[in-house]
Write an enzyme that holds these catalytic residues in place. Structure first.
Site, PDB file in Angstrom:
ATOM      1  CB  SER A 178      -2.850   9.014  -5.506  1.00 30.94           C
ATOM      2  OG  SER A 178      -1.625   8.039  -5.535  1.00 30.94           O
TER       3      SER A 178
ATOM      4  CG  MET B 111      -1.561   1.127   1.394  1.00 29.08           C
ATOM      5  SD  MET B 111      -2.512   0.655   2.541  1.00 29.08           S
ATOM      6  CE  MET B 111      -1.956   1.777   4.238  1.00 29.08           C
ATOM      7  CG  ASN B 112       1.562   3.956  -2.875  1.00 27.46           C
ATOM      8  OD1 ASN B 112       1.790   2.589  -3.275  1.00 27.46           O
ATOM      9  ND2 ASN B 112       2.104   5.005  -3.273  1.00 27.46           N
ATOM     10  CG  ASP B 113       0.220   8.132  -2.869  1.00 26.90           C
ATOM     11  OD1 ASP B 113       1.259   7.484  -2.244  1.00 26.90           O
ATOM     12  OD2 ASP B 113       0.101   8.617  -3.815  1.00 26.90           O
TER      13      ASP B 113
ATOM     14  NE  ARG C  67       2.786  11.105  -9.358  1.00 26.84           N
ATOM     15  CZ  ARG C  67       3.355  11.339 -10.350  1.00 26.84           C
ATOM     16  NH1 ARG C  67       4.193  11.973 -11.457  1.00 26.84           N
ATOM     17  NH2 ARG C  67       5.045  11.558  -9.063  1.00 26.84           N
TER      18      ARG C  67
ATOM     19  CD  GLU D  62       4.536  12.036  -5.749  1.00 30.99           C
ATOM     20  OE1 GLU D  62       5.648  11.544  -6.494  1.00 30.99           O
ATOM     21  OE2 GLU D  62       5.935  11.541  -4.769  1.00 30.99           O
TER      22      GLU D  62
END
Ligand code: FRU
Length: 502
Positions: free
Chosen positions: A81, A22-24, A145, A197
């Site tokens: 994301s 998992m990230n963001d 993004r 980001e």
């Protein structure tokens, strides 16, 4: 498929995926009593890759139920994301109250383009819009993004913020499908990252004054953290529906957290007056190599954001959400005590059966150069937390906190961060084994709320003026404390421990 926990460092009360990477946090949205937490997810392994949107849901921000993947990678590329809104007025035509989500499709072939999907079953399943993408970079930018969409009430329109390399670009739309470019902000402001980001923007009353509201533009940068790697900064200013104008000079930097494991922080939409943020609790320097296996990465505690002013300066206060109080299972209070200069005061056993999940609330009056304590386990591992009154710093040192050696394989240090650490005499061995610090006011009285879980320590100082989030990997839970005071005495006027459990 057996998803029983197999990792000794898996947190007890922080959100983690059952398995995989998992990230963001993505698409955070509150609807009909449920908080939806989507997240950058690789269901095929516990390192970054094959990005999907995983999905968990909670009624109280504390207990999370794991649901199937919400958005799977497709022929347009990774699902990167993004954000979600509730389309209350049915502007997109899928029905009142539809959850509409925006994400970046990322592939070598198409680059990074913004796409839309909608859900008519309360965020459980999504249909991808047939005419995706809804937005592409007009100048062919490579890094374009993490779309954040919100409703701008005064003009009855939607606003989308996209992180576009060195700036954030603002677009508007009436129907969530056609987007028009409005403005850009960020170039030359704050710490300049290689790229911005995961932007977000929220409006809050300053010091609770409904007649004085300001906008905070939150943006995540990687690298650029004071201590190396990833971090979250924010800008306070005004937004007229088209342009964001920052209150402070370009060189002013505001950090949302002063630890090393706080990234990609974004807020829930549709929460009324509350602004609740969820940070991903890791750092791109070593996120892929932390010592867990079945899964990698947890989210930090959900935090409530408020605004306060200090002189002319307006800042965010960051506090754990009040719902977390429900985790308190056992209380241990230590009567007020004084630590004399050069002496120590120890608490031998915090809890009889300590499984590594607890909160400590402290109030202290320090008349010393340094007032602190070591949070220790039986193996000689410890986290050293201290108020360095002399140099005006709050410090958390994890050099001896447990497993740290993977830090040697972290993505190489950036020279600037290294120089910073040397300049600020930060205790620093490598990219993981180090101390982080935050500015400390000259007041002698301070309040600390500290949350410890299997692999993290989060500090909230003086009502959230400073938050500091760091990972630690102790081989057994910290279960004793040793307070110390140097060149002056420290009065600990309140000292309460809570054993935490779900
Ligand atoms: C931030 C980030 C985003 C991107 C996602 C990919 O951590 O790099 O910018 O959308 O992760 O997983």
């Amino acid at each position: 498929f057996d998803t029983a926990n197999r990792d000794k460092f898996r947190p007890l009360y922080h959100h983690t995926p059952l398995y995989g990477w998992m990230n963001d946090a993505n698409g955070l949205v509150y609807k009909d009593g449920e908080y939806h937490l989507y997240f950058q997810y690789n269901p095929y392994g516990s390192v970054w890759g094959n990005m999907h949107w995983g999905h968990s849901v909670s009624r109280d921000l504390v207990h999370w139920e794991h649901l199937p993947v919400a958005l799977a990678r497709d022929t347009m590329g990774h699902i990167f994301s993004g954000s979600s809104v509730v389309d209350v007025k049915n502007t997109a035509g899928y029905g009142e109250g539809t959850v509409v989500s925006f994400y970046t499709s990322a592939s070598d072939k198409n680059g990074q383009i913004e796409c839309m999907a909608y859900s008519r079953d309360n965020g459980r399943t999504f249909t991808k819009y047939g005419k995706n993408p809804v937005l592409t970079p007009f100048d062919g930018l490579k890094d374009f993004r993490d779309p954040k969409v919100f409703w701008y009430e005064p003009e009855q329109k939607w606003v989308m913020i996209v992180s576009a390399d060195k700036e954030m670009r603002f677009f508007s739309s009436k129907d969530l499908k056609d987007w028009t470019y409005m403005s850009a902000f960020g170039n030359g402001y704050g710490v300049q990252p290689s790229q911005f980001e995961c932007p977000d923007m929220v409006q809050l009353p300053v010091g609770g004054d409904e007649n004085n509201k300001k906008w905070a533009l939150i943006v995540n940068i990687n690298p650029g953290c004071l201590f190396g790697g990833s971090a979250t900064q924010y800008f306070v200013g005004d937004f007229d529906g088209t342009n964001f104008v920052c209150d402070t000079k370009p060189e002013v930097v505001k950090w949302m957290d002063w630890g090393k494991d706080h990234y990609a922080t974004v807020c829930f939409s549709n929460t009324g007056d509350r602004v609740i943020a969820v940070p991903w609790m890791s750092n791109w320097q070593y996120a892929n190599i932390i010592p867990t296996q079945q899964y990698r990465s947890a989210n930090a505690l959900p935090r409530e954001l408020t605004m306060y002013s200090e002189g002319k300066d307006v800042c965010l206060a960051v506090n754990p959400v009040k719902e977390l109080d429900a985790l308190r299972k056992e209380t241990k209070e230590i009567p007020a005590f004084t630590v004399e200069s050069g002496k120590e005061f120890t608490v031998d056993t915090l809890f009889a059966a300590n499984d590594g999940a607890f909160e400590m609330d402290l109030e202290l009056a320090a008349d010393a150069d340094c007032s602190g304590f070591k949070l220790m386990n039986g193996r000689g591992e410890y986290v050293d937390i201290y108020l360095d009154g002399k140099n005006g710093k709050l410090v958390m040192d994890r050099v001896h906190s447990g497993i740290v050696d993977f830090g040697k394989n972290a993505i190489p240090h950036e020279k600037e961060a290294h120089d910073n650490r040397v300049k600020n005499s930060i205790n620093y061995v490598d990219d993981f084994a180090l101390a982080t610090w935050a500015p400390l006011s000259k007041d002698k009285q301070h309040k600390l709320r500290i949350f410890v879980d299997k692999c993290s320590v989060e500090i909230f100082l003086d009502g959230g003026k400073v938050a500091m989030t760091n990972l630690v990997f102790p081989n057994e839970p910290y279960n004793s404390l040793s307070f110390y005071s140097r060149n002056g005495s420290t009065k600990v006027t309140a000292c309460t421990f809570y054993k935490l459990g779900l």
